[in-house]
Design an enzyme around this catalytic site. Structure first.
Site, PDB file in Angstrom:
ATOM      1  N   PHE A 197       0.828  -1.209   0.000  1.00  0.00           N
ATOM      2  CA  PHE A 197       0.000   0.000   0.000  1.00  0.00           C
ATOM      3  C   PHE A 197       0.863   1.260   0.000  1.00  0.00           C
ATOM      4  O   PHE A 197       0.783   2.093  -0.918  1.00  0.00           O
ATOM      5  CB  PHE A 197      -0.944  -0.058   1.204  1.00  0.00           C
ATOM      6  CG  PHE A 197      -1.500   1.256   1.659  1.00  0.00           C
ATOM      7  CD1 PHE A 197      -2.086   2.128   0.760  1.00  0.00           C
ATOM      8  CD2 PHE A 197      -1.447   1.619   3.000  1.00  0.00           C
ATOM      9  CE1 PHE A 197      -2.598   3.348   1.184  1.00  0.00           C
ATOM     10  CE2 PHE A 197      -1.957   2.826   3.431  1.00  0.00           C
ATOM     11  CZ  PHE A 197      -2.525   3.698   2.520  1.00  0.00           C
ATOM     12  N   GLY A 228      23.534  -4.714   6.253  1.00  0.00           N
ATOM     13  CA  GLY A 228      24.798  -5.211   5.729  1.00  0.00           C
ATOM     14  C   GLY A 228      25.043  -4.705   4.321  1.00  0.00           C
ATOM     15  O   GLY A 228      26.169  -4.316   3.964  1.00  0.00           O
ATOM     16  N   ASN A 244       7.790  -9.778  -1.603  1.00  0.00           N
ATOM     17  CA  ASN A 244       7.501 -11.219  -1.699  1.00  0.00           C
ATOM     18  C   ASN A 244       6.014 -11.485  -1.945  1.00  0.00           C
ATOM     19  O   ASN A 244       5.589 -12.635  -2.031  1.00  0.00           O
ATOM     20  CB  ASN A 244       7.978 -11.960  -0.444  1.00  0.00           C
ATOM     21  CG  ASN A 244       7.156 -11.646   0.798  1.00  0.00           C
ATOM     22  OD1 ASN A 244       6.332 -10.728   0.797  1.00  0.00           O
ATOM     23  ND2 ASN A 244       7.379 -12.388   1.870  1.00  0.00           N
ATOM     24  N   LEU A 260      10.428  -0.956   3.908  1.00  0.00           N
ATOM     25  CA  LEU A 260       9.015  -0.980   4.286  1.00  0.00           C
ATOM     26  C   LEU A 260       8.483  -2.411   4.370  1.00  0.00           C
ATOM     27  O   LEU A 260       7.280  -2.617   4.494  1.00  0.00           O
ATOM     28  CB  LEU A 260       8.175  -0.187   3.272  1.00  0.00           C
ATOM     29  CG  LEU A 260       8.058   1.332   3.462  1.00  0.00           C
ATOM     30  CD1 LEU A 260       9.417   2.007   3.313  1.00  0.00           C
ATOM     31  CD2 LEU A 260       7.076   1.937   2.476  1.00  0.00           C
ATOM     32  N   TYR A 314       5.269  -8.379  16.097  1.00  0.00           N
ATOM     33  CA  TYR A 314       5.389  -7.166  15.292  1.00  0.00           C
ATOM     34  C   TYR A 314       6.015  -6.035  16.107  1.00  0.00           C
ATOM     35  O   TYR A 314       7.013  -5.433  15.691  1.00  0.00           O
ATOM     36  CB  TYR A 314       4.011  -6.751  14.784  1.00  0.00           C
ATOM     37  CG  TYR A 314       3.999  -5.517  13.906  1.00  0.00           C
ATOM     38  CD1 TYR A 314       4.530  -5.556  12.616  1.00  0.00           C
ATOM     39  CD2 TYR A 314       3.434  -4.322  14.349  1.00  0.00           C
ATOM     40  CE1 TYR A 314       4.513  -4.431  11.799  1.00  0.00           C
ATOM     41  CE2 TYR A 314       3.408  -3.197  13.536  1.00  0.00           C
ATOM     42  CZ  TYR A 314       3.944  -3.256  12.271  1.00  0.00           C
ATOM     43  OH  TYR A 314       3.919  -2.143  11.465  1.00  0.00           O
ATOM     44  N   LYS A 364      11.209 -12.555  12.067  1.00  0.00           N
ATOM     45  CA  LYS A 364      12.363 -12.745  11.179  1.00  0.00           C
ATOM     46  C   LYS A 364      12.454 -11.613  10.151  1.00  0.00           C
ATOM     47  O   LYS A 364      13.548 -11.149   9.822  1.00  0.00           O
ATOM     48  CB  LYS A 364      12.248 -14.083  10.431  1.00  0.00           C
ATOM     49  CG  LYS A 364      12.612 -15.310  11.250  1.00  0.00           C
ATOM     50  CD  LYS A 364      12.507 -16.555  10.376  1.00  0.00           C
ATOM     51  CE  LYS A 364      12.965 -17.792  11.106  1.00  0.00           C
ATOM     52  NZ  LYS A 364      12.851 -19.012  10.259  1.00  0.00           N
ATOM     53  N   LYS A 396      25.859  -0.996   4.479  1.00  0.00           N
ATOM     54  CA  LYS A 396      27.240  -0.817   4.937  1.00  0.00           C
ATOM     55  C   LYS A 396      28.214  -1.020   3.779  1.00  0.00           C
ATOM     56  O   LYS A 396      29.124  -0.219   3.557  1.00  0.00           O
ATOM     57  CB  LYS A 396      27.528  -1.799   6.063  1.00  0.00           C
ATOM     58  CG  LYS A 396      28.957  -1.764   6.583  1.00  0.00           C
ATOM     59  CD  LYS A 396      29.194  -2.872   7.599  1.00  0.00           C
ATOM     60  CE  LYS A 396      30.669  -2.941   7.992  1.00  0.00           C
ATOM     61  NZ  LYS A 396      30.929  -4.083   8.910  1.00  0.00           N
TER      62      LYS A 396
END
Length: 324
Positions: free
Chosen positions: A15, A104, A36, A75, A147, A93, A107
């Site tokens: 959204f 990572g 995904n 997001l 969450y 996760k 960086k």
């Protein structure tokens, strides 16, 4: 030197992510949208696919991602309670491993990276309205913790990468946001109420409806996070991005019924565990540091959102989980 940047938006088909991608593409940046498609819709970004400076990748950020970019807007994460509680371990996760993977990459690329955090880090607040200095009242063992605590852990990771590795980070805490392209079955109050009103079925209000929320229109929200990304490097946040206008859930239900001309009736159901009783941002910091404040009033934003809901066929949308 060119002002056009290579920008990664994770959760970019969602959204908010899709509107952010749209803004950045229109500004001429080279935009990579990663999603995904768990709770998002490919149709949200279909209109961008023929743009030369837009690219769509199906990928889950819990797995490493190797790209060369200048900026990252993170997001990616289910944001509606029914969706993030459906697979709570995966939700955690996404916030933790996803942040580690993206930090990572930032960086390595020396990229600027923004974390879309949430007002949920304040839990069921004992301070009202909520300033960024408030540390929250959170139940680490409850059904919403996957969450809430995931987002808190992500903020910690962002600050540690910033302090330990000099990564250029930004943290925004997003309050309730609404507008066109909300998933009709995302379980949020605005989408629930509008869909139920247009279908002419009972509108479900949890508890007595006296709990409050503050609703920010999507255009205002996207403007706020872009300003944060482009703001001074010394201001990493966190900063509240939301609308300080406060309404009860019952007021919202009655407003939606009136604006849709629906015959729906309000029915009450038990309040879910750990549902915050109050939610209102203190946006003093956003005003001072970003020159930002929301401009769209609730009635104006609701009218645009209702029109969009009227323009789509709910049968074209699949509920991402049974819990909506």
């Amino acid at each position: 030197m060119s002002q056009h940047k290579r920008i990664l938006v994770t959760g970019g088909a969602g959204f908010l992510g899709s509107h952010l991608c749209e803004r950045l593409v229109d500004q001429g940046h080279d935009v990579i949208c990663v999603d995904n498609f768990f709770t998002s819709q490919k149709t949200n970004v279909t209109h961008l696919l023929d743009r030369a400076n837009f690219e769509l990748i199906r990928h889950d950020i819990t797995h490493p991602l190797y790209l060369e970019v200048d900026e990252v807007y993170n997001l990616a994460c289910p944001a509606a309670p029914g969706h993030y509680q459906y697979n709570p371990i995966k939700t955690m996760k996404t916030s933790v491993m996803g942040s580690i993977n993206l930090l990572g990459m930032a960086k390595r690329c020396r990229a600027k990276i923004l974390q879309a955090s949430t007002s949920e880090v304040y839990g069921d607040p004992e301070v009202h309205p909520q300033p960024e200095s408030y540390r929250g009242s959170e139940n680490t063992l409850g059904p919403r913790a996957c969450y809430d605590e995931g987002k808190r852990a992500a903020e910690t990771l962002f600050m540690d990468y910033h302090r330990a590795n000099g990564v250029n980070v930004r943290i925004v805490r997003i309050f309730n946001t609404y507008g066109p392209r909300m998933h009709p079955f995302d379980g949020r109050v605005v989408s629930n109420f509008i869909r139920q009103a247009l279908d002419g079925v009972d509108i479900t209000v949890f508890g007595d409806g006296s709990q409050t929320r503050s609703f920010c229109y999507r255009d205002d929200l996207v403007e706020g996070i872009i300003r944060m990304m482009n703001g001074p490097d010394e201001f990493v946040g966190p900063v509240n991005i939301g609308n300080p206008g406060e309404f009860t859930i019952l007021e919202l239900a009655q407003k939606v019924i009136a604006m849709t001309g629906s015959k729906s009736k309000v029915v009450h159901k038990p309040l879910p565990a750990d549902d915050p009783t109050q939610r209102q941002p203190d946006i003093t910091l956003a005003r001072e540091k970003l020159g930002w404040a929301p401009e769209v009033k609730l009635d104006e934003g609701l009218a645009k959102t209702i029109e969009w809901f009227k323009s789509v066929d709910f049968a074209d949308f699949r509920a991402p989980t049974p819990n909506y």
